[in-house]
Write a protein that holds these residues in place. Structure first.
Motif, short mmCIF file in Angstrom:
data_model
loop_
_atom_site.label_atom_id
_atom_site.label_comp_id
_atom_site.label_asym_id
_atom_site.label_seq_id
_atom_site.Cartn_x
_atom_site.Cartn_y
_atom_site.Cartn_z
N PRO A 220 0.80 -1.23 0.00
CA PRO A 220 0.00 0.00 0.00
C PRO A 220 0.83 1.28 0.00
O PRO A 220 0.43 2.27 -0.60
CB PRO A 220 -0.84 -0.13 1.27
CG PRO A 220 -0.10 -1.09 2.13
CD PRO A 220 0.57 -2.05 1.21
N LEU A 221 1.98 1.28 0.65
CA LEU A 221 2.80 2.49 0.68
C LEU A 221 3.32 2.81 -0.72
O LEU A 221 3.37 3.97 -1.12
CB LEU A 221 3.97 2.32 1.65
CG LEU A 221 4.84 3.57 1.83
CD1 LEU A 221 4.02 4.73 2.39
CD2 LEU A 221 6.03 3.29 2.74
N GLU A 222 3.69 1.79 -1.48
CA GLU A 222 4.15 2.02 -2.84
C GLU A 222 3.02 2.57 -3.70
O GLU A 222 3.24 3.44 -4.55
CB GLU A 222 4.66 0.72 -3.44
CG GLU A 222 5.16 0.83 -4.88
CD GLU A 222 6.30 1.84 -5.05
OE1 GLU A 222 6.43 2.40 -6.16
OE2 GLU A 222 7.05 2.09 -4.07
N GLN A 223 1.80 2.10 -3.46
CA GLN A 223 0.66 2.62 -4.20
C GLN A 223 0.43 4.09 -3.85
O GLN A 223 0.09 4.90 -4.72
CB GLN A 223 -0.60 1.81 -3.92
CG GLN A 223 -1.77 2.20 -4.80
CD GLN A 223 -2.89 1.19 -4.77
OE1 GLN A 223 -2.88 0.26 -3.99
NE2 GLN A 223 -3.88 1.38 -5.62
N LEU B 100 1.58 1.95 6.68
CA LEU B 100 1.09 3.25 6.23
C LEU B 100 1.28 4.29 7.34
O LEU B 100 0.37 5.04 7.69
CB LEU B 100 -0.39 3.16 5.85
CG LEU B 100 -0.71 2.31 4.62
CD1 LEU B 100 -2.21 2.10 4.48
CD2 LEU B 100 -0.15 2.97 3.34
N ARG B 101 2.48 4.35 7.88
CA ARG B 101 2.77 5.28 8.96
C ARG B 101 2.67 6.73 8.46
O ARG B 101 3.12 7.06 7.37
CB ARG B 101 4.16 5.03 9.54
CG ARG B 101 4.34 3.64 10.16
CD ARG B 101 5.61 3.57 10.99
NE ARG B 101 6.76 4.06 10.26
CZ ARG B 101 7.48 3.32 9.42
NH1 ARG B 101 7.16 2.04 9.21
NH2 ARG B 101 8.51 3.83 8.80
N GLU B 102 2.08 7.56 9.30
CA GLU B 102 1.86 8.95 8.91
C GLU B 102 3.16 9.66 8.59
O GLU B 102 3.24 10.42 7.61
CB GLU B 102 1.14 9.69 10.03
CG GLU B 102 0.89 11.16 9.71
CD GLU B 102 0.12 11.88 10.79
OE1 GLU B 102 0.29 13.12 10.91
OE2 GLU B 102 -0.64 11.23 11.52
N GLU B 103 4.21 9.42 9.38
CA GLU B 103 5.46 10.14 9.14
C GLU B 103 6.07 9.79 7.79
O GLU B 103 6.70 10.64 7.12
CB GLU B 103 6.46 9.90 10.27
CG GLU B 103 6.89 8.45 10.47
CD GLU B 103 5.99 7.71 11.44
OE1 GLU B 103 6.44 6.68 11.96
OE2 GLU B 103 4.84 8.16 11.66
N ARG B 104 5.88 8.56 7.34
CA ARG B 104 6.43 8.15 6.04
C ARG B 104 5.64 8.81 4.90
O ARG B 104 6.24 9.29 3.93
CB ARG B 104 6.37 6.62 5.92
CG ARG B 104 7.08 6.09 4.69
CD ARG B 104 8.59 6.28 4.81
NE ARG B 104 9.27 5.97 3.56
CZ ARG B 104 9.67 6.89 2.68
NH1 ARG B 104 9.44 8.18 2.93
NH2 ARG B 104 10.29 6.55 1.58
N ILE B 105 4.32 8.84 5.03
CA ILE B 105 3.50 9.50 4.01
C ILE B 105 3.79 10.99 3.98
O ILE B 105 3.87 11.62 2.92
CB ILE B 105 2.00 9.23 4.27
CG1 ILE B 105 1.71 7.73 4.15
CG2 ILE B 105 1.13 10.02 3.30
CD1 ILE B 105 0.30 7.35 4.53
N ARG B 106 4.00 11.57 5.16
CA ARG B 106 4.32 12.99 5.24
C ARG B 106 5.63 13.29 4.51
O ARG B 106 5.74 14.31 3.80
CB ARG B 106 4.41 13.41 6.71
CG ARG B 106 4.62 14.89 6.93
CD ARG B 106 4.54 15.21 8.41
NE ARG B 106 3.18 15.02 8.90
CZ ARG B 106 2.25 15.96 8.85
NH1 ARG B 106 2.53 17.15 8.33
NH2 ARG B 106 1.04 15.72 9.33
N GLU B 107 6.62 12.44 4.65
CA GLU B 107 7.88 12.63 3.95
C GLU B 107 7.69 12.63 2.44
O GLU B 107 8.30 13.44 1.72
CB GLU B 107 8.87 11.53 4.35
CG GLU B 107 9.39 11.64 5.77
CD GLU B 107 10.22 10.43 6.17
OE1 GLU B 107 10.42 9.53 5.30
OE2 GLU B 107 10.67 10.36 7.33
N ALA C 172 -4.22 16.83 6.40
CA ALA C 172 -4.62 15.62 7.12
C ALA C 172 -4.08 14.40 6.39
O ALA C 172 -3.95 14.39 5.17
CB ALA C 172 -6.13 15.52 7.24
N ILE C 173 -3.76 13.37 7.19
CA ILE C 173 -3.44 12.04 6.66
C ILE C 173 -4.29 11.06 7.46
O ILE C 173 -4.02 10.81 8.64
CB ILE C 173 -1.94 11.71 6.80
CG1 ILE C 173 -1.09 12.70 6.01
CG2 ILE C 173 -1.68 10.27 6.32
CD1 ILE C 173 0.40 12.54 6.22
#
Length: 406
Positions: A297-300, A329-336, A348-349
């Motif tokens: 999911p993170l790659e998507q 799907l950690r917020e800090e990784r998506i934020r980066e 928002a995430i």
């Protein structure tokens, strides 16, 4: 005669931003000022004869001194260029308390030359470099002044509403009959016209809308109807043109797909033509995806981010995922990922996980289609509760329900 028509400046809205270290002002306040500056630059470059602001100068009725100072600087810029300014009061500008000053009353109190504050229904004649223009002013009308009159004491809301509408309609008809045919005329109105498409202003409205009929605005001798209050740019009529320019900057994600701007009006021989000019409003981007079927999911999410232009954008992410996918799907990784893509502000995430109780209800589509009795609906609801209710508790509640239903 050329007129710049704009509305709903909402100076002071400071959501989705931060303090700008260079200016000490909120970054979103700078956004609104930048949009206003762009509109005024357009007006000055075009050599307009009048700037008409159809209400809602500030976010609320009590702007702070910084907001007032910055708006006053823009008025000074126009007056220094010899451009008169006509300001209609909107629902965000006036106080509901009788006797309280409204947010732009200071210009009238100081008698600033060339600045007209229209805070009550009235027919104005405004001197411009191109000659006189007549403006029938319909600012946001409050009901409290009518309610304090002796003849309306004890009247219900419907009676007061009817009386306000009746008096406004009578005023417009009378003002139109008093127009001098030697000069062009327009109506300036802050409020809702029937048929208008609403937007984010619904959640921001201070006071209840009084909706007027479009037919009221189509008065003989009126070349143009300059409206404010509705944030979505739209034209409701072409003869005469009845135009909402919309707000100058996006307030929230509900306006993410709406162009923001102002309208340039030209009146010749008693007829008006107009053109909408888009302003470079802050982009709002919402990334929404169901990633439950994805093995990574993170790659998507990374791929999804790459498909959007996030440069200087306010961004939110809304994902639907399985519970076991959440650690990936950690917020800090998506934020980066968002910051690397140039996002201006991350609103928002959110990762939404479907509750197991809802899955148990998913297999009952046919029963739902066939119709449920109140008792059966309650039984399904009780059985879906998380954490699960004890069987004896469910039975007791259903027994009590049976007694109430018989």
């Amino acid at each position: 005669m050329r007129i710049l028509h704009l509305a709903d400046l909402h100076l002071g809205v400071e959501n989705y931003g931060r303090i700008d270290a260079a200016t000490g002002l909120h970054s979103r306040f700078n956004d609104y000022l930048a949009r206003l500056d762009a509109a005024l630059a357009l007006a000055l470059d075009a050599g307009v004869d009048l700037v008409l602001i159809a209400g809602d100068i500030y976010k609320n009725r009590t702007p702070n001194p910084t907001h007032q100072r910055e708006f006053a600087r823009r008025i000074y810029r126009l007056r220094s260029a010899g451009v008169p300014v006509f300001i209609l009061t909107g629902n965000h500008d006036i106080s509901p308390a009788l006797g309280r000053a409204h947010s732009v009353e200071i210009f009238a109190a100081l008698g600033v030359e060339g600045v007209t504050i229209a805070d009550r229904p009235r027919l104005h004649q405004i001197e411009t470099p191109a000659g006189i223009i007549q403006i029938i002013a319909l600012p946001w009308v409050t009901r409290h002044s009518l309610m304090t009159r002796e003849e309306m004491r004890g009247a219900n809301f419907a009676s007061i509403e009817y009386e306000v509408r009746r008096r406004l309609e009578a005023f417009v008809v009378d003002a139109a009959q008093r127009l001098d045919p030697a000069y062009p005329a327009l109506i300036a109105f802050h409020g809702s016209l029937d048929g208008a498409q609403l937007g984010a202003e619904r959640s921001m409205t201070l006071g209840q809308d009084l909706v007027l009929p479009r037919s009221l605005m189509a008065q003989p001798g009126v070349a143009y109807v300059a409206m404010g209050h509705i944030h979505k740019h739209q034209a409701l009529s072409h003869d005469p043109p009845m135009v909402y320019p919309g707000s100058i900057e996006r307030v929230d994600f509900g306006e993410r797909d709406e162009p923001k701007g102002c309208v340039m009006v030209e009146i010749t021989g008693g007829r008006a033509t107009w053109q909408f000019h888009a302003l470079p409003a802050r982009p709002f981007v919402s990334i929404e995806k169901d990633v439950r079927a994805s093995s990574d999911p993170l790659e998507q999410v990374r791929i999804l981010i790459g498909r959007h232009d996030l440069h200087e954008a306010v961004v939110r992410v809304e994902l639907r995922a399985e519970r076991e996918q959440v650690p990936n799907l950690r917020e800090e990784r998506i934020r980066e990922l968002l910051e690397a893509a140039g996002a201006f502000y991350i609103a928002a995430i959110n990762v939404h996980v479907e509750r197991s109780g809802r899955r148990r209800l998913a297999g009952m589509e046919q029963e739902l289609l066939d119709g449920l009795t109140p008792r059966r609906a309650l039984e399904l609801y009780l059985n879906s509760k998380q954490p699960p209710l004890a069987p004896e508790r469910i039975n007791a509640l259903l027994s009590a329900t049976d007694e109430l239903l018989t």
